[in-house]
Design a protein around this motif. Structure first.
Motif, PDB file in Angstrom:
ATOM      1  N   GLN A  68       0.818  -1.223   0.008  1.00 34.06           N
ATOM      2  CA  GLN A  68      -0.076   0.098   0.084  1.00 34.06           C
ATOM      3  C   GLN A  68       0.804   1.121   0.035  1.00 34.06           C
ATOM      4  OE1 GLN A  68      -1.981  -1.301   3.766  1.00 34.06           O
ATOM      5  NE2 GLN A  68      -3.674  -1.366   2.633  1.00 34.06           N
ATOM      6  N   ARG A  86       0.832  -1.606  14.240  1.00 33.89           N
ATOM      7  CA  ARG A  86      -0.484  -1.921  13.623  1.00 33.89           C
ATOM      8  C   ARG A  86      -1.544  -2.699  14.602  1.00 33.89           C
ATOM      9  NH1 ARG A  86      -2.912  -2.513   8.574  1.00 33.89           N
ATOM     10  NH2 ARG A  86      -4.023  -4.233   8.412  1.00 33.89           N
ATOM     11  N   LEU A  99     -18.401   9.134   7.967  1.00 43.91           N
ATOM     12  CA  LEU A  99     -19.155   8.771   6.858  1.00 43.91           C
ATOM     13  C   LEU A  99     -20.710   9.266   6.627  1.00 43.91           C
ATOM     14  CD1 LEU A  99     -17.911   5.031   6.579  1.00 43.91           C
ATOM     15  CD2 LEU A  99     -16.960   7.093   5.899  1.00 43.91           C
ATOM     16  N   TRP A 101     -23.106   8.200   4.987  1.00 39.92           N
ATOM     17  CA  TRP A 101     -24.176   7.360   4.673  1.00 39.92           C
ATOM     18  C   TRP A 101     -24.592   6.583   6.081  1.00 39.92           C
ATOM     19  CZ3 TRP A 101     -19.692   7.264   2.110  1.00 39.92           C
ATOM     20  CH2 TRP A 101     -18.944   6.065   2.513  1.00 39.92           C
ATOM     21  N   LEU A 110     -17.892   1.764  13.155  1.00 34.21           N
ATOM     22  CA  LEU A 110     -17.169   1.568  11.900  1.00 34.21           C
ATOM     23  C   LEU A 110     -16.084   0.462  12.051  1.00 34.21           C
ATOM     24  CD1 LEU A 110     -16.969   2.347   8.818  1.00 34.21           C
ATOM     25  CD2 LEU A 110     -15.452   4.187   9.699  1.00 34.21           C
ATOM     26  N   GLY A 111     -15.218   0.739  13.159  1.00 30.30           N
ATOM     27  CA  GLY A 111     -13.993   0.024  13.062  1.00 30.30           C
ATOM     28  C   GLY A 111     -14.584  -1.450  13.226  1.00 30.30           C
ATOM     29  N   ARG A 113     -17.063  -2.984  12.220  1.00 32.46           N
ATOM     30  CA  ARG A 113     -17.548  -3.513  10.868  1.00 32.46           C
ATOM     31  C   ARG A 113     -16.192  -3.465   9.836  1.00 32.46           C
ATOM     32  NH1 ARG A 113     -22.068  -0.043  10.302  1.00 32.46           N
ATOM     33  NH2 ARG A 113     -23.247  -1.853  11.179  1.00 32.46           N
ATOM     34  N   LEU A 114     -15.277  -2.766   9.977  1.00 34.05           N
ATOM     35  CA  LEU A 114     -14.370  -3.049   9.145  1.00 34.05           C
ATOM     36  C   LEU A 114     -13.166  -3.919   9.261  1.00 34.05           C
ATOM     37  CD1 LEU A 114     -12.999   0.887   8.484  1.00 34.05           C
ATOM     38  CD2 LEU A 114     -13.814  -0.507   6.898  1.00 34.05           C
ATOM     39  N   ARG A 115     -13.304  -4.500  10.538  1.00 34.95           N
ATOM     40  CA  ARG A 115     -12.606  -5.545  11.259  1.00 34.95           C
ATOM     41  C   ARG A 115     -13.140  -6.820  11.084  1.00 34.95           C
ATOM     42  NH1 ARG A 115     -10.827  -1.664  14.831  1.00 34.95           N
ATOM     43  NH2 ARG A 115     -12.559  -2.070  16.228  1.00 34.95           N
TER      44      ARG A 115
ATOM     45  N   ALA B 155      -9.715   4.268   7.875  1.00 31.99           N
ATOM     46  CA  ALA B 155      -9.803   2.789   7.738  1.00 31.99           C
ATOM     47  C   ALA B 155      -8.339   1.905   7.974  1.00 31.99           C
ATOM     48  CB  ALA B 155     -10.362   2.495   6.189  1.00 31.99           C
ATOM     49  N   ALA B 160      -8.489  -2.133   8.825  1.00 30.97           N
ATOM     50  CA  ALA B 160      -9.278  -2.648   7.408  1.00 30.97           C
ATOM     51  C   ALA B 160      -8.429  -3.088   6.337  1.00 30.97           C
ATOM     52  CB  ALA B 160     -10.197  -1.476   6.864  1.00 30.97           C
ATOM     53  N   ARG B 162      -7.947  -4.299   2.477  1.00 30.31           N
ATOM     54  CA  ARG B 162      -8.250  -3.773   1.322  1.00 30.31           C
ATOM     55  C   ARG B 162      -9.749  -3.638   0.849  1.00 30.31           C
ATOM     56  NH1 ARG B 162      -5.171  -1.690  -2.924  1.00 30.31           N
ATOM     57  NH2 ARG B 162      -6.284  -2.837  -4.373  1.00 30.31           N
ATOM     58  N   ALA B 164     -12.325  -4.871   2.742  1.00 27.79           N
ATOM     59  CA  ALA B 164     -13.091  -4.358   3.769  1.00 27.79           C
ATOM     60  C   ALA B 164     -13.335  -3.031   3.451  1.00 27.79           C
ATOM     61  CB  ALA B 164     -12.686  -4.363   5.274  1.00 27.79           C
ATOM     62  N   SER B 165     -12.173  -2.069   3.224  1.00 31.44           N
ATOM     63  CA  SER B 165     -12.576  -0.678   2.923  1.00 31.44           C
ATOM     64  C   SER B 165     -13.131  -0.496   1.650  1.00 31.44           C
ATOM     65  CB  SER B 165     -11.100   0.097   3.194  1.00 31.44           C
ATOM     66  OG  SER B 165     -10.228  -0.288   2.196  1.00 31.44           O
ATOM     67  N   HIS B 168     -16.698  -1.245   2.815  1.00 35.11           N
ATOM     68  CA  HIS B 168     -17.482  -0.394   3.673  1.00 35.11           C
ATOM     69  C   HIS B 168     -17.482   1.227   3.177  1.00 35.11           C
ATOM     70  CE1 HIS B 168     -19.123  -3.691   6.056  1.00 35.11           C
ATOM     71  NE2 HIS B 168     -18.007  -4.292   5.834  1.00 35.11           N
ATOM     72  N   ILE B 169     -16.168   1.425   2.701  1.00 36.50           N
ATOM     73  CA  ILE B 169     -16.029   2.796   2.435  1.00 36.50           C
ATOM     74  C   ILE B 169     -16.004   3.321   1.089  1.00 36.50           C
ATOM     75  CG2 ILE B 169     -14.362   4.754   2.832  1.00 36.50           C
ATOM     76  CD1 ILE B 169     -13.718   3.554   5.452  1.00 36.50           C
TER      77      ILE B 169
END
Ligand SMILES: Nc1ncnc2c1ncn2[C@@H]1O[C@H](COP(=O)(O)OP(=O)(O)OP(=O)(O)O)[C@@H](O)[C@H]1O
Ligand SMILES: [Mg+2]
Lengths: 260, 258
Positions: A68, A86, A99, A101, A110-111, A113-115, B155, B160, B162, B164-165, B168-169
Motif C-alpha cells: 500500500q 499496527r 461517513l 451514509w 465503524l471499526g 464493521r471494517l474488521r 480505515a 481494515a 483492502r 473491507a475498505s 464499507h467505504i
C-alpha cells in the motif's frame, strides 16, 4: 459500561526516529525524533501549517502493510515492546471523517464493521454509552449531515474512544466545540484514556496544560521540536491549577517565538 | 419549497405536453405538409387508439428489452469497475479493452449481435447492455478512485483490509457517482434496444415503426414513436426517483437554483 481498562491496558511507548516529510520543494521536517512516553499524554503545539498533522499521519502510515504505497514521508516508527504499531492505534483526524451514509451510532461502530467483527448487543451498548458520554444520545440515529460542527466532532471523539486502543493519535479533537463542552470532553477523554499513550495536537495552550504530561512546541522550517515543558500533577488538571497557570506564560512565550 | 415543487412537477409535464401538441398542430397548419409526411396530432391519436392492442404488445417487448439491458449493463459495468479498482492487473487488462469498446462505434455491432444472438430479445438486450456498459463502468470506477483519502487513513487505523475498505467505504462513497452513470444509462438504453430492433426483429416498437413506415402508415409510426418517448421519459424519472430514495445522504442542490 464505560469500563476503565487503564489498569489492565499494557502501555507502550512509541518512538519516531528520523521522521522526514517533504511536499514538493518544502521540507516540513527532517530527521525529527519524538518519543511518545508509555501511558502518558504528549501534546504538540505550533503555528498553522508547520507540519503537526503531517507528523501524526507519518506515525499512522507506519502501520500500512507492504504494497500500500501512498506514503507521506519516511522515518522509523517503533514500539518499545518490539511489536508493530499496527492494530494498536486509534486515530482522530483534524476533520471528523464521519461517513455521510451512516448514522452516528454506525459511525462509532465503524471499526468493528471494517474488521469484520460482529455488531452484537455488547458492542452496541458500549457505543451507546460513549455516545451518551459525549452528550449525543439524542442524535445517535441521525446522519452526519443533520449535525452541527461540534456535534460531528463529538461523534468522531466517541468513535475514537470506542476503538479502545493503547495508542491514540488526536489532531485538534476539541477545536469545534464551545468552551464548557470542551472542558467536559477533555475530562472525559483524560479519564477514558488514562494509562494510554496519547499524542494530542492542539492550538489551545490551556488544553495542552490541562491534559499533557509533556508539551512540545513545533517551530521553524524544517521544523524542530524544542525541549518539552513538563506539566506537574495528573490530568485532567483544573483550569485554575497553580501549576497550569505558572506554565501558561512560558508556553505562550514559546509559541510566540515559534511564530517569529 | 418541497410542496410547491411536488405540485409543479406533474403540472409542468402537462404544460410541456400541451405546448408540444400546440406547436405540432401549428407546424402542420403552417407547412401544410401532407399527412403521409407529417400527420396532425388528431390523426396520430386516432392511430394510437385504433392500434392500441398492437402498440401495447410491441411496447411491452421493447420495455422488457430496455429493462433487461439496463439491469445487465449496470451489473456488468459496476462489477468491472470494482474489479478495475480492486485488482491492479485487472486495471491493466480491462482499461484498454474498455477504451476500445468505446472507440468502435457500438451501433456497428448491432448486425453482428443479431447474427449471433438471433432476431429475438437477446440481441436487443445485448445491444442496450453494450452501449450502457461504458458510462456505468467509467462513472463508478471514477467514484471508487476518488474516495476521500482521509477516510482511507481512518480505515488504516482500524486495521481494515483492502477488501473491507472497498466494501464499507469506497463502494458506498462511490454510489452517487454510480448513480449518475445509471442516469446516463437509463437515457441511452432505449436507443440500444430500438437500434437492435431496426437491424433485425419481428417485434418491438422499433420494428413496428419500420413496418409502419414501409406501409406508409405514418400516423402509426408517430404513435409508436410517441409511446417510445413516453416510456423513455417515465423510465428516466422512475430511476431518478429511486436513486434519490436510495441515497438520502446525498445533498440536493438548492431548489433556488432555477
Ligand atoms: N498532501 C499534501 N500535499 C501537499 N502539501 C501538503 C499536503 N499535506 C500537507 N501539505 C502542506 O504541508 C504543510 C503542513 O501541513 P500540516 O497539515 O501538517 O500542518 P499543521 O501543522 O497540521 O497545520 P494546522 O495547525 O493548520 O492544522 C502545509 O503547508 C500544507 O500545505
Ligand atoms: Mg493540522
Amino acid at each position: 459500561m464505560l469500563v476503565d481498562r487503564a489498569a489492565t491496558a499494557v502501555s507502550v511507548s512509541v518512538a519516531i526516529v528520523g521522521g522526514t516529510c517533504t511536499f514538493g520543494k518544502a521540507t516540513l521536517f527532517r530527521d525529527l525524533d519524538l518519543t511518545l512516553a508509555a501511558g502518558s499524554w504528549t501534546c504538540l503545539l505550533g503555528p498553522s501549517g508547520i507540519g503537526k498533522t503531517s507528523l501524526i499521519r507519518l506515525i499512522l502510515e507506519s502501520t500500512r502493510i507492504r504494497g500500500q504505497t501512498r506514503a507521506i514521508g519516511t522515518g522509523v516508527v517503533a514500539c518499545d515492546d518490539g511489536h508493530p504499531l499496527r492494530g494498536r492505534v486509534a486515530y482522530m483526524a483534524q476533520r471528523d471523517l464521519l461517513l455521510p451514509w451512516l448514522t452516528v451510532r454506525d459511525n462509532v461502530l465503524l471499526g468493528r464493521r471494517l474488521r469484520g467483527e460482529a455488531i452484537d448487543a455488547p458492542a452496541r451498548g458500549r457505543a451507546d454509552a460513549l455516545i451518551e458520554a459525549v452528550g449525543m444520545q439524542d442524535a445517535a440515529g441521525l446522519r452526519p449531515d443533520a449535525l452541527s460542527g461540534g456535534m460531528r466532532q463529538r461523534a468522531a471523539l466517541a468513535r475514537t474512544l470506542f476503538e479502545d486502543r493503547p495508542v491514540v493519535l488526536m489532531d485538534e479533537p476539541f477545536s469545534a466545540v464551545d468552551a464548557i463542552t470542551r472542558v467536559r470532553l477533555q475530562d472525559l477523554a483524560a479519564t477514558l484514556l488514562r494509562g494510554r499513550t496519547v499524542l494530542l495536537v492542539t492550538h489551545d495552550p490551556l488544553e495542552a496544560l490541562r491534559l499533557g504530561h509533556r508539551i512540545f512546541v513545533m517551530a521553524g522550517r524544517p521544523a524542530r521540536l524544542g525541549e518539552p515543558l513538563h506539566a506537574p500533577g495528573n490530568p485532567p488538571r483544573p483550569v485554575d491549577d497553580p501549576g497550569v497557570l505558572a506554565l501558561q506564560g512560558e508556553l505562550l512565550r514559546r509559541l510566540a517565538a515559534a511564530h517569529s | 419549497m418541497m410542496t410547491s415543487r411536488a405540485l409543479h412537477g406533474p403540472a409542468r409535464a402537462v404544460v410541456i405536453g400541451l405546448g408540444l401538441l400546440v406547436a405540432w398542430q401549428a407546424l402542420v397548419m403552417a407547412t401544410a405538409l401532407p399527412p403521409y409526411i407529417l400527420p396532425d396530432p388528431l390523426r396520430v391519436m386516432t392511430a394510437l387508439v385504433v392500434h392500441a392492442a398492437s402498440i401495447g404488445r410491441h411496447a411491452a417487448i421493447t420495455l422488457t428489452e430496455i429493462v433487461l439491458g439496463l439491469g445487465i449493463g449496470i451489473a456488468l459495468g459496476a462489477a468491472s469497475a470494482l474489479l478495475i479498482v480492486a485488482f491492479r492487473p485487472a486495471r491493466r487488462w480491462l482499461l484498454p479493452l474498455l477504451v476500445v469498446s468505446q472507440a468502435v462505434p457500438v451501433f456497428a455491432l448491432a448486425p453482428l449481435l443479431v447474427l449471433w444472438l438471433g432476431y429475438g430479445l437477446a440481441s436487443k438486450v445485448a445491444m442496450a447492455a453494450v452501449i450502457i456498459y461504458f458510462p456505468v463502468t467509467a462513472a463508478f470506477s471514477d467514484g471508487l478512485r476518488r474516495a476521500d483519502p482521509g477516510w482511507l487513513d481512518l480505515a488504516l487505523s482500524m486495521d481494515a483490509s483492502r477488501l473491507a475498505s472497498l466494501r464499507h467505504i469506497r463502494a458506498p462513497a462511490a454510489l452517487p457517482a454510480l448513480a449518475s452513470g445509471v442516469r446516463v444509462a437509463t437515457a441511452v438504453a432505449p436507443i440500444g434496444a430500438v437500434v437492435g430492433e431496426w437491424v433485425g426483429a419481428s417485434a418491438g416498437l422499433g420494428y413496428l415503426m419500420l413496418h409502419a413506415n414501409a406501409r406508409m402508415q405514418i400516423d402509426l409510426m408517430f404513435a409508436a414513436l410517441l409511446i417510445l418517448g413516453a416510456i423513455a421519459v417515465a423510465l428516466y424519472f422512475a430511476v431518478d426517483r429511486l436513486l434519490k430514495r436510495l441515497m438520502p445522504w446525498q445533498p440536493e442542490s438548492s431548489p433556488a437554483e432555477d
